[in-house]
Structures are given as structure tokens and as C-alpha cells.
Write a protein that holds these residues in place. Sequence first.
Motif, mmCIF file in Angstrom:
data_model
loop_
_atom_site.group_PDB
_atom_site.id
_atom_site.type_symbol
_atom_site.label_atom_id
_atom_site.label_comp_id
_atom_site.label_asym_id
_atom_site.label_seq_id
_atom_site.Cartn_x
_atom_site.Cartn_y
_atom_site.Cartn_z
ATOM 1 N N ALA A 43 -0.402 -7.374 14.214
ATOM 2 C CA ALA A 43 -1.361 -8.305 13.613
ATOM 3 C C ALA A 43 -1.007 -8.545 12.151
ATOM 4 C CB ALA A 43 -2.788 -7.771 13.732
ATOM 5 N N PHE A 44 -1.109 -9.800 11.731
ATOM 6 C CA PHE A 44 -0.834 -10.192 10.355
ATOM 7 C C PHE A 44 -2.023 -10.993 9.831
ATOM 8 C CE2 PHE A 44 3.066 -10.040 12.812
ATOM 9 C CZ PHE A 44 3.871 -9.190 12.069
ATOM 10 N N ARG A 45 -2.335 -10.814 8.554
ATOM 11 C CA ARG A 45 -3.475 -11.510 7.951
ATOM 12 C C ARG A 45 -3.133 -11.980 6.548
ATOM 13 N NH1 ARG A 45 -5.612 -7.362 10.949
ATOM 14 N NH2 ARG A 45 -7.350 -7.873 12.342
ATOM 15 N N GLY A 46 -3.875 -12.987 6.090
ATOM 16 C CA GLY A 46 -3.676 -13.474 4.741
ATOM 17 C C GLY A 46 -4.674 -14.555 4.403
ATOM 18 N N GLN A 47 -4.420 -15.270 3.334
ATOM 19 C CA GLN A 47 -5.298 -16.340 2.880
ATOM 20 C C GLN A 47 -4.498 -17.609 2.654
ATOM 21 O OE1 GLN A 47 -7.328 -14.832 -0.602
ATOM 22 N NE2 GLN A 47 -8.878 -13.797 0.631
ATOM 23 N N THR A 48 -5.116 -18.734 2.950
ATOM 24 C CA THR A 48 -4.500 -20.032 2.728
ATOM 25 C C THR A 48 -5.563 -21.114 2.763
ATOM 26 O OG1 THR A 48 -2.736 -21.534 3.453
ATOM 27 C CG2 THR A 48 -4.040 -20.493 5.178
#
Length: 450
Positions: free
Chosen positions: A48-53
Motif C-alpha cells: 500500500a502507498f499513500r500521499g497527497q495531491t
Amino acid sequence: MFHHNSIYTFRSDINYTFLGFFIFFFILIFLSAGKTAAQNPGRENTKAFRGQTMGTTWKVVLVTDSSSIQDTDIQSVLDSVDQCMSTWKPDSELSRINATEDISLDISLSPQLAKVLITAQEISKQTNGAYDITVGPLVNLWNFGPGGEYEKAVTPPKEEMLTAVREKCGFSAIQVRTHEDGTYKLHRKKTGLYLDLSSIAKGYAVDEVAHFLTQRGFTRFMVEVGGEVRVKGRNANGNPWNIGIENPTAGEFSLYGSVKMEDGALASSGGYRNFRKLSTGETVSHILDPRTGFPVTHHVLATSVLAPSCMEADAWATAIMVLGPRETEKLIAEKQIPELQLLFLTWDEKGDRMSPQNVLAYNHNFPIITLSQTLDAPQLTDKKDQYNLNRLFQFLLPFLAFLCFFVGIGLNQLLGRRRMMCSCKTAKAMEVERQNLIKTIRPKDEEHFQ
């Protein structure tokens, strides 16, 4: 002799009691292990990968053991789209276009932006302008654009001002021209245009990440950006991805239902969280009808659309939010717009708008599983779906455990009683033997047996 036999009988009772408890705990552990194995039949590893955009969050789930991809790779794809289509970044490609007042020359477009503009124009034509990416000036007029003062009540614009701003809008005022060398240019027919891609850019970003992952050889994944989703293949349990749809109320987060997906995209639109207070005390949605210049007034709280691409799903979710169920159904019947899988969540005007109990659904070929249906939904009887199986274990586990416990107790009592009967018979026989022995020995030795 009697004392020794009583001890033996007591120890037998203890042994059978322990036997009952042993059976109880053995069955308990066995059923728990079986339940765990049934819940995760051949579950595969995920990353799983997460971030903001784009002012929101993103998440990617891959069914894989590979370490060939990092979150920075995904972030780079999203940043590229944001730098192209953001209206919040003054140096983005879209912001530079909006800042260019001279319309005598066509503006060169990147392939990314050209693709999105072409799709947006097609949907605008199909909806007779209900979907319009030139709605930017109206968005700013209602303080929903960059720099809007959200904490202040909005005074409804006067008719003259609204008319003047609407003159700066109109999807027919822009045209994407494709040249022989494969390049794209934007032709504008009037000044003052302001393009806003907030209703389609996130969906396109999801598609770009999905395309990137597919190129890297991944065949099973879920990509989500700000609630817009695209999936491919099945999840780690071998089941379709189960994507939740939010209940369109302004209170605490809750789910209205879910939809199971293997390939395709899901996007939603709604005015139940992003709204403005008017100086008149009225609350209005941030969804504007480009044809009138006013926020939509029908009772639709949210819409969801299933489509092959997330860009299409994202744009159509906004389009039908403006159209409403009746006008959408009319356009589908007239074959002016494609046969879509749509879900409208509306509110009962007789009740509280923000109460989950007053949410009504209009479903057009949309495979929604509402929370009230999940207990009996036929599709959940599949052996790979664990909902009914979990409930079965929840019922059987304590029942069988207590049954085994009482069987052990019964076994203890039964065998313990037989041991006691045997012990009593042995003692009686020994007493008879003793009396016979007393009769046969000499009188002088009789005192040893008293």
C-alpha cells in the motif's frame, strides 16, 4: 483398603473432568483456526502507498510481492497531472492559459491537457451544456474558486452581474485543434474565458496512475484519488474489490453501501460537504448549473457513476449532478448520452436533509449493495465471500464449544459413576472375604482383625 480405593475413585473423577475441559478447548482452537483459514483463503501479499495531491489524498494498493515500485514513482505521476491542470498553482499549464488574454493566437497544449479538454467538450455537447469546464468565472463569483472566503456568507449576485459573468462562459467558445504533426492547440473564440478542470482532473490522474502501473506489469491493483477509484483484477483474497459509497450527510462519516468491481472506474459527486451559506440564510451546493449560473436546486445529494475510465466517470458524475434524475433519464431514452451505470442519492423533502434515514436512491443499472441488503444479498453467498460465513461461525462457535463442554461433563459423570459402582462392588466382596477368613482362623489370632 477402603481409604486407598476412595483416593483412586477421586483421581478418576479429576481425570474425566480434565478430559471434558480438554475437549472444550481443543474444539474452540480448532474452530478458531478454521474460521481464520476460511477468512483468508490463499490471501496474497499486498503493498500500500499513500500521499497527497490536488488538495486531497491518494492511495494505491498493489497485489504483489515485488519491490520494483516506490511511492515516489506514483507521486511523480500525480504531480505531473497537478502541474498541468491545477487552477491553484499559478505556474501550471492551465493557469498560464487562463492568464493569457490575447485570443488572436492559438495556445499549444500538452497531450495530457488536450485529451482531457477533448473528453470534456464531448460530454458538454451530449448534455447540452449542463457540463461545462468554462464555468470558472461562475465558480469564482460564488466564492468556490481559489481565494474564496469560505467563512463569510455570500450575497447572491445581482441579475446584471450574473448575466455579465455568464457572457464569459460557454463550452462552444473553445476548440481543441489537432495538427498533422500530432500536436494540439487551443483556439478561443472570446476573451475572459477561465477553464476549471476540477470536475475531471482527479479522474484523469487516477487513469494515469493505472496506466503507469499496467506498463510496469501490475495486473491487480486499486487506485484512489480524493474518492475517485479505478481497479484492475481482484484483491488479495481473490475477490472483487469492494468499494464503499459514502452516505451523503454532513455529519459523521458513514457508508450508504458498496459496489464490487474487478475492472473499471467509480467516481462520485455531491454537494453535501462543500457548500456555502448565503446572506439570506439559505445553504447552497457548490455544484453550479452553467445554463442558469445558479447552484443546483433539486434534491440530489450525491451521484456515483461506473465507467471504463475514471476521467469519464468523474465528469459524468458532475454532469448528472447538474441534470438530476429526470433530465438524465430523458437524455438516455433519447440516446443523446450513453447508457451509463448511475446512482442518485436524494433526500426526502419531508424529513431532515442531513439525516441518513431520509436518503433515497434512484438506481440506473448500478450494482449497489446497500447496508440494509448485505445480510441477505444473493451475491454474498459465494464461497469466496466471507460475510455469511463469518456470521455462521459467530453462531456455531459458542454453541459447539458449550456443547462439547457439557458432553465432557456428562462423560465425566457417566464414567465416574461406573467407577464408583465398581469400587462399591469391590469393597463389598472384600468384606465378605474378610468375614469368611475370620471364621477359619484360630481364635487367638482374631484380635488382629478387630
